[in-house]
Design a protein around this motif. Structure first.
Motif, PDB file in Angstrom:
ATOM      1  N   GLY A   2      28.820  38.462  36.045  1.00 36.60           N
ATOM      2  CA  GLY A   2      30.233  38.848  36.014  1.00 36.60           C
ATOM      3  C   GLY A   2      30.814  39.015  34.631  1.00 36.60           C
ATOM      4  O   GLY A   2      32.029  39.126  34.485  1.00 36.60           O
ATOM      5  N   GLN A   3      29.961  39.005  33.588  1.00 35.12           N
ATOM      6  CA  GLN A   3      30.471  39.073  32.210  1.00 35.12           C
ATOM      7  C   GLN A   3      29.897  40.279  31.468  1.00 35.12           C
ATOM      8  O   GLN A   3      29.740  40.249  30.248  1.00 35.12           O
ATOM      9  CB  GLN A   3      30.130  37.778  31.463  1.00 35.12           C
ATOM     10  CG  GLN A   3      30.787  36.527  32.050  1.00 35.12           C
ATOM     11  CD  GLN A   3      32.287  36.522  31.880  1.00 35.12           C
ATOM     12  OE1 GLN A   3      32.817  36.995  30.877  1.00 35.12           O
ATOM     13  NE2 GLN A   3      33.007  36.025  32.873  1.00 35.12           N
ATOM     14  N   ALA A   4      29.592  41.334  32.213  1.00 37.58           N
ATOM     15  CA  ALA A   4      28.963  42.514  31.614  1.00 37.58           C
ATOM     16  C   ALA A   4      29.915  43.258  30.686  1.00 37.58           C
ATOM     17  O   ALA A   4      31.139  43.195  30.842  1.00 37.58           O
ATOM     18  CB  ALA A   4      28.477  43.448  32.716  1.00 37.58           C
ATOM     19  N   THR A  37      43.403  42.889  32.744  1.00 41.00           N
ATOM     20  CA  THR A  37      42.967  43.060  31.345  1.00 41.00           C
ATOM     21  C   THR A  37      41.554  43.619  31.233  1.00 41.00           C
ATOM     22  O   THR A  37      41.271  44.419  30.366  1.00 41.00           O
ATOM     23  CB  THR A  37      43.028  41.734  30.563  1.00 41.00           C
ATOM     24  OG1 THR A  37      42.157  40.784  31.204  1.00 41.00           O
ATOM     25  CG2 THR A  37      44.445  41.190  30.483  1.00 41.00           C
ATOM     26  N   HIS A  38      40.639  43.168  32.117  1.00 44.03           N
ATOM     27  CA  HIS A  38      39.265  43.690  32.105  1.00 44.03           C
ATOM     28  C   HIS A  38      38.517  43.200  33.336  1.00 44.03           C
ATOM     29  O   HIS A  38      39.017  42.357  34.078  1.00 44.03           O
ATOM     30  CB  HIS A  38      38.532  43.351  30.807  1.00 44.03           C
ATOM     31  CG  HIS A  38      38.307  41.889  30.527  1.00 44.03           C
ATOM     32  ND1 HIS A  38      39.309  40.954  30.490  1.00 44.03           N
ATOM     33  CD2 HIS A  38      37.164  41.202  30.227  1.00 44.03           C
ATOM     34  CE1 HIS A  38      38.807  39.771  30.188  1.00 44.03           C
ATOM     35  NE2 HIS A  38      37.510  39.896  30.040  1.00 44.03           N
ATOM     36  N   GLN A  39      37.312  43.752  33.532  1.00 42.11           N
ATOM     37  CA  GLN A  39      36.629  43.526  34.806  1.00 42.11           C
ATOM     38  C   GLN A  39      35.763  42.272  34.868  1.00 42.11           C
ATOM     39  O   GLN A  39      35.040  42.089  35.835  1.00 42.11           O
ATOM     40  CB  GLN A  39      35.829  44.750  35.253  1.00 42.11           C
ATOM     41  CG  GLN A  39      34.951  45.436  34.232  1.00 42.11           C
ATOM     42  CD  GLN A  39      33.667  44.740  33.874  1.00 42.11           C
ATOM     43  OE1 GLN A  39      33.392  44.431  32.725  1.00 42.11           O
ATOM     44  NE2 GLN A  39      32.859  44.471  34.889  1.00 42.11           N
ATOM     45  N   HIS A  40      35.795  41.405  33.853  1.00 43.01           N
ATOM     46  CA  HIS A  40      35.029  40.164  33.992  1.00 43.01           C
ATOM     47  C   HIS A  40      35.573  39.374  35.182  1.00 43.01           C
ATOM     48  O   HIS A  40      36.775  39.324  35.423  1.00 43.01           O
ATOM     49  CB  HIS A  40      35.091  39.357  32.703  1.00 43.01           C
ATOM     50  CG  HIS A  40      34.273  39.994  31.603  1.00 43.01           C
ATOM     51  ND1 HIS A  40      34.379  39.639  30.292  1.00 43.01           N
ATOM     52  CD2 HIS A  40      33.340  40.978  31.666  1.00 43.01           C
ATOM     53  CE1 HIS A  40      33.527  40.381  29.584  1.00 43.01           C
ATOM     54  NE2 HIS A  40      32.897  41.204  30.395  1.00 43.01           N
ATOM     55  N   PHE A  41      34.623  38.771  35.914  1.00 44.59           N
ATOM     56  CA  PHE A  41      34.990  38.219  37.222  1.00 44.59           C
ATOM     57  C   PHE A  41      36.049  37.126  37.134  1.00 44.59           C
ATOM     58  O   PHE A  41      36.855  36.970  38.041  1.00 44.59           O
ATOM     59  CB  PHE A  41      33.747  37.684  37.938  1.00 44.59           C
ATOM     60  CG  PHE A  41      32.776  38.752  38.367  1.00 44.59           C
ATOM     61  CD1 PHE A  41      32.949  40.084  37.991  1.00 44.59           C
ATOM     62  CD2 PHE A  41      31.685  38.441  39.163  1.00 44.59           C
ATOM     63  CE1 PHE A  41      32.054  41.080  38.392  1.00 44.59           C
ATOM     64  CE2 PHE A  41      30.794  39.419  39.571  1.00 44.59           C
ATOM     65  CZ  PHE A  41      30.966  40.736  39.182  1.00 44.59           C
ATOM     66  N   ASP A  42      36.051  36.363  36.019  1.00 41.11           N
ATOM     67  CA  ASP A  42      37.064  35.310  35.910  1.00 41.11           C
ATOM     68  C   ASP A  42      38.461  35.903  35.680  1.00 41.11           C
ATOM     69  O   ASP A  42      39.457  35.254  35.970  1.00 41.11           O
ATOM     70  CB  ASP A  42      36.709  34.279  34.819  1.00 41.11           C
ATOM     71  CG  ASP A  42      36.430  34.896  33.457  1.00 41.11           C
ATOM     72  OD1 ASP A  42      35.977  36.063  33.390  1.00 41.11           O
ATOM     73  OD2 ASP A  42      36.663  34.211  32.443  1.00 41.11           O
ATOM     74  N   HIS A  43      38.525  37.144  35.201  1.00 40.61           N
ATOM     75  CA  HIS A  43      39.822  37.785  34.963  1.00 40.61           C
ATOM     76  C   HIS A  43      40.231  38.718  36.095  1.00 40.61           C
ATOM     77  O   HIS A  43      41.387  39.132  36.171  1.00 40.61           O
ATOM     78  CB  HIS A  43      39.803  38.531  33.624  1.00 40.61           C
ATOM     79  CG  HIS A  43      39.720  37.575  32.477  1.00 40.61           C
ATOM     80  ND1 HIS A  43      40.844  37.095  31.829  1.00 40.61           N
ATOM     81  CD2 HIS A  43      38.662  36.942  31.914  1.00 40.61           C
ATOM     82  CE1 HIS A  43      40.462  36.217  30.911  1.00 40.61           C
ATOM     83  NE2 HIS A  43      39.147  36.114  30.936  1.00 40.61           N
ATOM     84  N   ALA A  44      39.281  39.091  36.927  1.00 41.23           N
ATOM     85  CA  ALA A  44      39.570  40.039  38.006  1.00 41.23           C
ATOM     86  C   ALA A  44      39.378  39.409  39.388  1.00 41.23           C
ATOM     87  O   ALA A  44      39.612  40.057  40.404  1.00 41.23           O
ATOM     88  CB  ALA A  44      38.669  41.268  37.858  1.00 41.23           C
ATOM     89  N   GLY A  60      33.652  44.576  21.466  1.00 43.93           N
ATOM     90  CA  GLY A  60      32.305  44.299  21.966  1.00 43.93           C
ATOM     91  C   GLY A  60      32.362  43.465  23.232  1.00 43.93           C
ATOM     92  O   GLY A  60      31.392  43.371  23.969  1.00 43.93           O
ATOM     93  N   HIS A  61      33.514  42.848  23.479  1.00 44.73           N
ATOM     94  CA  HIS A  61      33.630  41.962  24.635  1.00 44.73           C
ATOM     95  C   HIS A  61      33.588  42.746  25.943  1.00 44.73           C
ATOM     96  O   HIS A  61      32.895  42.373  26.880  1.00 44.73           O
ATOM     97  CB  HIS A  61      34.920  41.146  24.550  1.00 44.73           C
ATOM     98  CG  HIS A  61      35.052  40.151  25.661  1.00 44.73           C
ATOM     99  ND1 HIS A  61      34.404  38.939  25.647  1.00 44.73           N
ATOM    100  CD2 HIS A  61      35.732  40.215  26.838  1.00 44.73           C
ATOM    101  CE1 HIS A  61      34.681  38.297  26.770  1.00 44.73           C
ATOM    102  NE2 HIS A  61      35.482  39.040  27.512  1.00 44.73           N
ATOM    103  N   ASN A  62      34.350  43.832  25.979  1.00 45.92           N
ATOM    104  CA  ASN A  62      34.402  44.641  27.195  1.00 45.92           C
ATOM    105  C   ASN A  62      34.868  46.047  26.856  1.00 45.92           C
ATOM    106  O   ASN A  62      35.813  46.217  26.085  1.00 45.92           O
ATOM    107  CB  ASN A  62      35.342  44.003  28.219  1.00 45.92           C
ATOM    108  CG  ASN A  62      35.244  44.684  29.565  1.00 45.92           C
ATOM    109  OD1 ASN A  62      36.058  45.534  29.898  1.00 45.92           O
ATOM    110  ND2 ASN A  62      34.226  44.352  30.335  1.00 45.92           N
ATOM    111  N   ALA A 110      43.291  38.758  26.570  1.00 45.03           N
ATOM    112  CA  ALA A 110      42.246  38.001  27.257  1.00 45.03           C
ATOM    113  C   ALA A 110      40.950  38.101  26.476  1.00 45.03           C
ATOM    114  O   ALA A 110      40.482  39.208  26.197  1.00 45.03           O
ATOM    115  CB  ALA A 110      42.031  38.548  28.665  1.00 45.03           C
ATOM    116  N   ASP A 111      40.402  36.976  26.110  1.00 47.89           N
ATOM    117  CA  ASP A 111      39.056  36.875  25.518  1.00 47.89           C
ATOM    118  C   ASP A 111      38.897  37.537  24.149  1.00 47.89           C
ATOM    119  O   ASP A 111      37.799  37.535  23.592  1.00 47.89           O
ATOM    120  CB  ASP A 111      37.986  37.431  26.485  1.00 47.89           C
ATOM    121  CG  ASP A 111      37.816  36.550  27.702  1.00 47.89           C
ATOM    122  OD1 ASP A 111      38.227  35.381  27.645  1.00 47.89           O
ATOM    123  OD2 ASP A 111      37.279  37.034  28.715  1.00 47.89           O
ATOM    124  N   ALA A 112      39.970  38.098  23.609  1.00 48.09           N
ATOM    125  CA  ALA A 112      39.897  38.614  22.241  1.00 48.09           C
ATOM    126  C   ALA A 112      40.167  37.463  21.268  1.00 48.09           C
ATOM    127  O   ALA A 112      39.730  37.487  20.131  1.00 48.09           O
ATOM    128  CB  ALA A 112      40.902  39.737  22.040  1.00 48.09           C
TER     129      ALA A 112
END
Ligand SMILES: [Zn+2]
Length: 484
Positions: free
Chosen positions: A55-57, A321-328, A400-402, A419-421
């Motif tokens: 989930g962190q692709a 914010t982005h498709q990482h599973f913890d955020h979506a 590079g994160h997403n 998020a995550d930046a």
């Protein structure tokens, strides 16, 4: 001649019948003997390899990001049952690409303990029951059945029993009586019903126990673990204790509380905490929520709090914010609520697929509501306004994160939700770290490029001390004095 042929046919039929009639019990017993599982009460195995964070692709079409496992040790007590894993993890993607706590600076020790009791979720037990030995023991105890199957030109006895989540657990036993593959279905908040498979090969003898020296686990179609095992200790001491409360990753991974305390950031702008941070904004005719994270439980708590703060208006938009599973992971709940999802266009085909994916093992609100998702996309910039409130959504170029990472900027309030930046530590940053995170640097570069006048940062991963995070703190982590 005919008689002879008939006899041959009869013998062939009898022989195949004998194979067919090999019941599950016999197949399990033969396999247990062959791998040495009969007297195996505990096992410890160690080696090295890689893990990959589900989930962190980097984007919806890339595999899960890779981390080096410099060392990996797992001990299993089949009798308790319990398991403990210890590993030392290092950065695997260079340059950093994707999520999962990247960049890992130096060596990151991780451990995981599962002591099975009546309330232990089935999915947490699978590290025990999907090993070759755990599988054979669980199959023997759970009325397994057997069928013959030829796959890829190889013949297998496929042993099947029903897992506690009602999904079949299949183990493929080859002609040498070794367990080559174990597969089952599990629920994933984002993906729905997914296959969890474990592949075992290159069995070698370790003190009378045959152990696979290659182990690969896959979830959601991509590897999550790839190990080369170099040492195995059958019946090693395995006194597995729960880690002390309040210490280690187990404490950090405690489920988000349903409570969602909030605070007013400005007129009609509310910060909702108690889990990943979201912002709810009181537009003229509706509510806009920025970020629908984590899970149905968390999303429901955010929705309840947003409606309490801003009564009698529907939630029209949820910004992702982005498709990482913890955020979506909460988006499906917002879709069930009737909200339109705003996300970067790179995510649209993926979300269309996921919002329609079957969730039969653990049906959620959207699975019951059967609502058609509405998705609005953006590329570089999108502005939401009712003439009073303004939310500018910007794409973070070169993250590079997403690939589709989006931040929400509130120009009137000089607030930036990200998020995550930049995930600030529990205590305020007082000095620049020795290694500057490229993700932090990328955020600073984008703020400069977009000429955003930011005073306050709302990190979706809100710091544990609940402090207000200023732009100065972000500038500090990249070694720059604030321009403000
Ligand atoms: Zn992320």
């Amino acid at each position: 001649m005919i008689k002879k042929c008939m006899a041959a046919v009869a013998i062939t039929i009898l022989m195949s019948w004998a194979v067919m009639a090999q019941d599950a019990r016999t197949v399990i017993s033969n396999a247990s003997k062959a791998v040495g599982a009969d007297n195996l009460k505990t096992i410890e195995y160690s080696g090295s390899g890689m893990d990959f964070t589900l989930g962190q692709a980097y984007n919806p079409s890339s595999p899960w990001p890779k981390f080096i496992n410099k060392t990996y040790t797992r001990v299993i007590n089949f009798e308790t049952p319990a398991t403990r894993m210890d590993r030392i993890r290092m950065q695997g993607e260079n340059p950093p690409r994707g999520g999962g706590q990247q960049p890992v600076i130096g060596e990151q020790p991780q451990n995981q303990t599962v002591i099975v009791n009546a309330n232990t979720p089935w999915v947490n037990q699978l590290e025990i029951w999907m090993t070759p030995y755990g599988f054979l023991k669980a199959a023997a105890a759970n009325n397994a059945t057997v069928k013959q199957q030829t796959t890829g030109g190889k013949r297998y006895n496929v042993i099947t029993f029903q897992g506690q989540n009602k999904a079949a657990v299949n183990g493929y036993i080859n002609e040498q009586n070794m367990v080559e593959r174990v597969e089952t279905m599990i629920d994933n908040t984002m993906l729905g019903d997914i296959v969890f498979e474990a592949l075992y090969s290159d069995y070698k003898d370790f003190g009378g126990v045959k152990f696979p020296t290659k182990m690969v686990q896959k979830q959601g179609g991509y590897p999550i673990l790839d190990l080369t095992i170099t040492d195995v200790k059958p019946n090693a001491p395995a006194n597995i204790q729960n880690p002390q409360r309040g210490a280690g990753p187990a404490a950090a991974a405690a489920p988000a509380a349903a409570a969602a305390p909030s605070q007013k950031l400005a007129d009609g702008v509310y910060l909702i905490l108690g889990g990943y941070a979201s912002i709810a904004v009181d537009f003229k005719d509706y509510i806009v929520v920025v970020e629908g994270p984590q899970s149905e439980e968390r999303a429901s708590a955010i929705i309840t709090e947003a409606k309490r703060l801003i009564p009698n208006k529907p939630i029209k938009y949820v910004v992702n914010t982005h498709q990482h599973f913890d955020h979506a992971g909460g988006l499906r709940t917002f879709v069930a609520e009737g909200a339109t999802v705003i996300t970067h266009q790179v995510n649209k085909p993926y979300y269309e697929k996921l919002f329609n994916a079957p969730h039969t093992l653990t049906p959620d609100k959207l699975a019951s509501a059967k609502k058609k998702a509405s998705i609005e996309t953006m590329t570089e910039k999108k502005v939401l306004t009712d003439g009073n409130h303004v939310i500018e959504l910007h794409h973070l170029q070169g993250s590079g994160h997403n690939e589709g990472l989006v931040v929400a900027y509130f120009p009137k309030e000089k607030i930036l939700l990200e998020a995550d930046a930049f995930n600030p530590p529990a205590q305020p940053v007082t000095q620049t770290p020795a290694t500057i995170s490229p993700y932090n640097q990328n955020l600073v570069d984008n703020i400069a490029r977009l000429k955003l006048d930011v005073q306050t940062i709302i990190p979706v991963h809100y710091p544990a001390d609940g402090r207000k995070v200023s732009i100065t703190e972000l500038m500090k982590v990249v070694g720059k004095a604030s321009s403000n």
